[in-house]
Design a protein around this motif. Structure first.
Motif, PDB file in Angstrom:
ATOM      1  N   GLY A  10       0.831  -1.201   0.000  1.00  0.00           N
ATOM      2  CA  GLY A  10       0.000   0.000   0.000  1.00  0.00           C
ATOM      3  C   GLY A  10       0.865   1.250   0.000  1.00  0.00           C
ATOM      4  O   GLY A  10       2.057   1.193  -0.305  1.00  0.00           O
ATOM      5  N   LYS A  11       0.281   2.373   0.383  1.00  0.00           N
ATOM      6  CA  LYS A  11       1.017   3.649   0.328  1.00  0.00           C
ATOM      7  C   LYS A  11       2.038   3.773   1.460  1.00  0.00           C
ATOM      8  O   LYS A  11       3.046   4.430   1.307  1.00  0.00           O
ATOM      9  CB  LYS A  11       0.030   4.822   0.353  1.00  0.00           C
ATOM     10  N   ALA A  12       1.762   3.131   2.582  1.00  0.00           N
ATOM     11  CA  ALA A  12       2.676   3.253   3.725  1.00  0.00           C
ATOM     12  C   ALA A  12       3.050   1.919   4.351  1.00  0.00           C
ATOM     13  O   ALA A  12       3.940   1.861   5.194  1.00  0.00           O
ATOM     14  CB  ALA A  12       2.043   4.163   4.790  1.00  0.00           C
ATOM     15  N   SER A  33       2.072   9.327   2.816  1.00  0.00           N
ATOM     16  CA  SER A  33       1.315   9.773   1.653  1.00  0.00           C
ATOM     17  C   SER A  33       0.027  10.436   2.109  1.00  0.00           C
ATOM     18  O   SER A  33      -0.531  10.091   3.157  1.00  0.00           O
ATOM     19  CB  SER A  33       1.035   8.547   0.773  1.00  0.00           C
ATOM     20  N   ALA A  34      -0.418  11.406   1.350  1.00  0.00           N
ATOM     21  CA  ALA A  34      -1.697  12.055   1.648  1.00  0.00           C
ATOM     22  C   ALA A  34      -2.365  12.446   0.349  1.00  0.00           C
ATOM     23  O   ALA A  34      -1.750  12.392  -0.719  1.00  0.00           O
ATOM     24  CB  ALA A  34      -1.490  13.283   2.528  1.00  0.00           C
ATOM     25  N   PHE A  35      -3.612  12.860   0.472  1.00  0.00           N
ATOM     26  CA  PHE A  35      -4.416  13.262  -0.693  1.00  0.00           C
ATOM     27  C   PHE A  35      -4.412  12.136  -1.739  1.00  0.00           C
ATOM     28  O   PHE A  35      -4.081  12.362  -2.909  1.00  0.00           O
ATOM     29  CB  PHE A  35      -3.923  14.599  -1.269  1.00  0.00           C
ATOM     30  N   ASP A  36      -4.734  10.930  -1.263  1.00  0.00           N
ATOM     31  CA  ASP A  36      -4.832   9.752  -2.135  1.00  0.00           C
ATOM     32  C   ASP A  36      -3.570   9.536  -2.956  1.00  0.00           C
ATOM     33  O   ASP A  36      -3.637   9.231  -4.148  1.00  0.00           O
ATOM     34  CB  ASP A  36      -6.074   9.860  -3.037  1.00  0.00           C
ATOM     35  N   GLY A 128     -10.721   8.844  -5.195  1.00  0.00           N
ATOM     36  CA  GLY A 128     -10.506   9.734  -4.040  1.00  0.00           C
ATOM     37  C   GLY A 128     -11.322   9.311  -2.827  1.00  0.00           C
ATOM     38  O   GLY A 128     -11.812  10.161  -2.075  1.00  0.00           O
ATOM     39  N   ASP A 129     -11.446   8.006  -2.605  1.00  0.00           N
ATOM     40  CA  ASP A 129     -12.188   7.480  -1.440  1.00  0.00           C
ATOM     41  C   ASP A 129     -13.522   8.200  -1.231  1.00  0.00           C
ATOM     42  O   ASP A 129     -13.701   8.930  -0.241  1.00  0.00           O
ATOM     43  CB  ASP A 129     -11.344   7.594  -0.146  1.00  0.00           C
ATOM     44  N   PRO A 130     -14.498   8.016  -2.129  1.00  0.00           N
ATOM     45  CA  PRO A 130     -15.772   8.737  -1.987  1.00  0.00           C
ATOM     46  C   PRO A 130     -16.562   8.313  -0.758  1.00  0.00           C
ATOM     47  O   PRO A 130     -16.482   7.160  -0.324  1.00  0.00           O
ATOM     48  CB  PRO A 130     -16.534   8.359  -3.261  1.00  0.00           C
ATOM     49  N   ASP A 210      -0.741  15.284  14.394  1.00  0.00           N
ATOM     50  CA  ASP A 210      -1.072  14.139  13.536  1.00  0.00           C
ATOM     51  C   ASP A 210      -0.653  14.411  12.096  1.00  0.00           C
ATOM     52  O   ASP A 210       0.089  15.344  11.832  1.00  0.00           O
ATOM     53  CB  ASP A 210      -2.588  13.916  13.607  1.00  0.00           C
ATOM     54  N   LYS A 211      -1.207  13.612  11.160  1.00  0.00           N
ATOM     55  CA  LYS A 211      -0.780  13.725   9.752  1.00  0.00           C
ATOM     56  C   LYS A 211      -1.154  15.060   9.103  1.00  0.00           C
ATOM     57  O   LYS A 211      -0.636  15.380   8.032  1.00  0.00           O
ATOM     58  CB  LYS A 211      -1.324  12.552   8.931  1.00  0.00           C
ATOM     59  N   ASP A 212      -2.009  15.840   9.728  1.00  0.00           N
ATOM     60  CA  ASP A 212      -2.265  17.185   9.184  1.00  0.00           C
ATOM     61  C   ASP A 212      -0.967  18.006   9.147  1.00  0.00           C
ATOM     62  O   ASP A 212      -0.831  18.914   8.323  1.00  0.00           O
ATOM     63  CB  ASP A 212      -3.344  17.919   9.989  1.00  0.00           C
TER      64      ASP A 212
END
Ligand code: TMP
Ligand code: ASP
Length: 237
Positions: A10-12, A33-36, A128-130, A210-212
């Motif tokens: 996966g991404k991470a 990773s962020a924003f898909d 984008g994970d709807p 956090d991830k923000d």
């Protein structure tokens, strides 16, 4: 337990099979990773911090009587898990408004949500994970009505455990995302719980921990994750 072949990356995190068909090794990488997947970076030590943080939280959740897939830590960046049949769904609980709900509903960040609110998202980066609802999940066969209810119940049960845990460490659990799967017919908590998949603010200053920090380019990402862990008593040595 020996790692065999990579099952999924996966991404991470990467997932490996083992010599036991019911057990998997999860490798927490430094990739962030962020924003898909649109924003990506390697952050030194993040894999180790999230692996140990996740082990600590999963154990707290288990102690509260909620079944998780976590078995044990194997190394700095690896843990052993029960193999679940995952639902392609993300369960989000929000105690305070932040992130996508502010953009979608035009509400300001930082509003206490009483009662906390719940949202389902479909795991699909290309889309984008709807956000989806209970009817979508059943109509498309992503989970049964019974399993949908169980996921909601368990996600809120985790809220009771973790809100108190973080508050005792001087932090507000703003929101978080959980993923579930089936193990021997039971709905069991899967994936991970780390500052990558939740929002945590300092209770006094409301500083983001956090991830923000990564999404918003605030810096000090892994340092903030470590600080969160230290406040809870996680051992990163
Ligand atoms: P959101 O504000 O972007 O909808 O996210 C709500 C919370 O869930 C936030 O703590 C981040 C987490 N989350 C993920 O970690 N991955 C995801 O794919 C989604 C949709 C949310
Ligand atoms: N939706 C989450 C984020 O914005 C996860 C991801 O896209 O990787 O960080």
């Amino acid at each position: 337990m020996e790692k065999r072949e990579e099952l999924y990356s996966g991404k991470a995190k990467s997932v490996y099979t083992t010599d036991d068909a019911d057990k998997l090794v999860l490798l927490f990488r430094d990739d962030t990773s962020a924003f898909d997947g649109k924003k990506k970076e390697k952050l030194d030590r993040k894999g180790m911090v999230n692996n140990k943080f996740n082990a600590f939280i999963m154990q707290k959740i288990e102690e509260a009587g909620i079944e998780t897939h976590f078995i044990q830590l194997l190394s700095d960046q690896e843990s052993l898990f029960k193999r679940l049949e995952m639902f392609p769904i993300e369960c989000v609980v929000r105690n305070i408004s932040a992130g996508s709900i502010c953009r979608r509903l035009g509400v300001e960040e930082g509003k206490d949500l009483n009662p906390p609110t719940f949202e389902f998202f479909l795991k699909n980066d290309d889309l984008g994970d709807p956000m989806i609802n209970d009817f979508h999940i059943q109509s498309f066969g992503w989970a049964s009505a019974e399993h949908v209810e169980k996921m909601k119940e368990l996600t809120f049960a985790v809220n009771d455990v973790l809100k108190t845990l973080f508050l005792d460490g001087g932090m507000l659990l703003v929101d978080y995302k959980l993923e579930f799967g089936l193990f021997e017919g039971r709905v069991v908590l899967g994936d991970e719980f780390s500052p990558d998949g939740c929002r945590l603010w300092d209770s006094e200053t409301r500083e983001k921990l956090d991830k923000d920090r990564f999404r918003q380019g605030l810096g000090g990402v892994v340092e903030a994750y470590e600080q969160v862990g230290q406040r809870l008593g996680v051992n990163f040595d």
